[in-house]
Design an enzyme around this catalytic site. Sequence first.
Site, mmCIF file in Angstrom:
data_model
loop_
_atom_site.group_PDB
_atom_site.id
_atom_site.type_symbol
_atom_site.label_atom_id
_atom_site.label_comp_id
_atom_site.label_asym_id
_atom_site.label_seq_id
_atom_site.Cartn_x
_atom_site.Cartn_y
_atom_site.Cartn_z
ATOM 1 N N SER A 34 4.371 -7.172 -1.350
ATOM 2 C CA SER A 34 4.100 -7.230 0.088
ATOM 3 C C SER A 34 4.586 -8.567 0.628
ATOM 4 O O SER A 34 4.224 -9.623 0.122
ATOM 5 C CB SER A 34 2.595 -7.068 0.350
ATOM 6 O OG SER A 34 2.356 -6.963 1.734
ATOM 7 N N HIS A 87 3.975 -10.256 3.414
ATOM 8 C CA HIS A 87 3.122 -11.192 4.156
ATOM 9 C C HIS A 87 2.255 -12.055 3.251
ATOM 10 O O HIS A 87 1.543 -12.948 3.720
ATOM 11 C CB HIS A 87 2.253 -10.438 5.175
ATOM 12 C CG HIS A 87 1.128 -9.653 4.585
ATOM 13 N ND1 HIS A 87 -0.146 -10.143 4.487
ATOM 14 C CD2 HIS A 87 1.098 -8.399 4.067
ATOM 15 C CE1 HIS A 87 -0.929 -9.215 3.950
ATOM 16 N NE2 HIS A 87 -0.202 -8.160 3.676
ATOM 17 N N THR A 118 0.841 -1.202 0.000
ATOM 18 C CA THR A 118 0.000 0.000 0.000
ATOM 19 C C THR A 118 0.876 1.252 0.000
ATOM 20 O O THR A 118 0.621 2.197 -0.760
ATOM 21 C CB THR A 118 -0.924 -0.006 1.230
ATOM 22 O OG1 THR A 118 -1.816 -1.119 1.134
ATOM 23 C CG2 THR A 118 -1.739 1.275 1.298
ATOM 24 N N ASN A 137 -6.503 -9.695 -7.451
ATOM 25 C CA ASN A 137 -6.622 -10.299 -6.133
ATOM 26 C C ASN A 137 -7.980 -10.933 -5.864
ATOM 27 O O ASN A 137 -8.159 -11.591 -4.844
ATOM 28 C CB ASN A 137 -6.350 -9.241 -5.049
ATOM 29 C CG ASN A 137 -7.266 -8.039 -5.180
ATOM 30 O OD1 ASN A 137 -7.223 -7.331 -6.183
ATOM 31 N ND2 ASN A 137 -8.107 -7.806 -4.187
ATOM 32 N N CYS A 139 -9.127 -6.015 2.105
ATOM 33 C CA CYS A 139 -8.885 -4.595 2.349
ATOM 34 C C CYS A 139 -10.123 -3.741 2.102
ATOM 35 O O CYS A 139 -10.163 -2.588 2.515
ATOM 36 C CB CYS A 139 -7.734 -4.097 1.483
ATOM 37 S SG CYS A 139 -6.147 -4.877 1.895
ATOM 38 N N GLN A 195 0.027 -10.218 -5.819
ATOM 39 C CA GLN A 195 -0.525 -11.577 -5.896
ATOM 40 C C GLN A 195 0.208 -12.455 -6.903
ATOM 41 O O GLN A 195 -0.191 -13.605 -7.122
ATOM 42 C CB GLN A 195 -2.025 -11.513 -6.250
ATOM 43 C CG GLN A 195 -2.888 -10.814 -5.219
ATOM 44 C CD GLN A 195 -3.015 -11.595 -3.905
ATOM 45 O OE1 GLN A 195 -2.599 -12.755 -3.816
ATOM 46 N NE2 GLN A 195 -3.568 -10.960 -2.885
ATOM 47 N N THR A 210 13.787 4.913 9.937
ATOM 48 C CA THR A 210 14.613 3.782 10.346
ATOM 49 C C THR A 210 14.042 2.468 9.809
ATOM 50 O O THR A 210 12.863 2.183 9.979
ATOM 51 C CB THR A 210 14.689 3.716 11.890
ATOM 52 O OG1 THR A 210 15.193 4.968 12.375
ATOM 53 C CG2 THR A 210 15.595 2.583 12.340
#
Length: 384
Positions: free
Chosen positions: A199, A201, A71, A148, A327, A179, A235
Amino acid sequence: MRVYLDWAATSPPDPEILDLQRRVAEDLFANPSSLHTMGRKAQEALHEAREKTATALGTKAERIYFTSGATESNNIVFTSLLLRRREGHVVTSAVEHSSAWEPALLLKRLGYEVTSVRPRPDGILNPEDVVEAVRPDTLLVSVMLVNNETGAIQPVGEIAEAVRERAGRRVHIHSDVVQAVGKIPVDLEALGVDSASVSMHKFRGPRGVGILYLARQIEVLYAGGGQEWGMRPGTENLPGIVAGAEALSRAVRRREEGAEQASRLMGRLIEGLCGMKGVHILPRDRLVAPERYSPFILTVSFPPVPGEVIQRVLNDAGFAVSTGSACASHKGKGRRVLDAMGIPDGLSFSSIRISIGPDTTEDDIEEFLRYARKELPLLMKVAR
């Protein structure tokens, strides 16, 4: 929950990846920007993770920027246009994930013109339609690689080549490949895009870590400490980045084996669902051309039962599925992707998304089909 069939929303974390993340957090806690010995060791680990990530995605380390997720990666690209002196035109597809769709709408509210290209009824874009939407003032074209909700694989490489040929000038080509990575072959250099988002995850890596690929640096709205060459200052989440790079490397290395298993399981799932009266596979084209769709994602409709009811009934029985994109599932905005494909309201209203992953077994699929055959026809009959 007995059977998890919502891998497109997020994947169960790999215990070995979680352990790696914990060990890095304990052993390399120093700030990678610090100049002391501990900081330099952290910087070395960051460099190695960037190299590993680049190798897995077919590109160079200097083109990889770590972010908090896809995102943020998508937003960095879209909002970079706001630094231009004049507003312009953006082309996107009508089936983008909300993390790319909503930034396009933001640009529209701020004065940009946005053209959303609808796919064909099979959910796949016609490259010519995208090219036709390009204008002399088009600055950005954004098309996702794998949808997705439907699993439709978009011809992004063909679109990028055709747009550049038509425009005769530089038009930034962006792709959300979330995806696709670990599921179908993804070589970012060969894909021919200027930027892409990933992404971690989605392939058993940690949450809160993403990748932004940039073929060349862009001006961004962010300002701060200058980390990630200023593209995403702040960071770095070193434990997440190191663990995510390893998860990515494993997913790419095991991709072919995983895709074969997914194709077999998805074929069985579709076969079983097609044997149920009144059930619709969406889009129907994937029944005759499955190679044009990800074998990990399926949308199926059980009219006239609302998709939300199907999802809740399955949840109570121990099956985790979703109604489209996780989402957007709490926004109550209907089924934008299916609507754009011209799917009738009655079918999109009654649809759910089933998505599988490397841990999904034949027993999972058979258990789901047994329950679906026994309980859902009764629900469909009562709802009529």
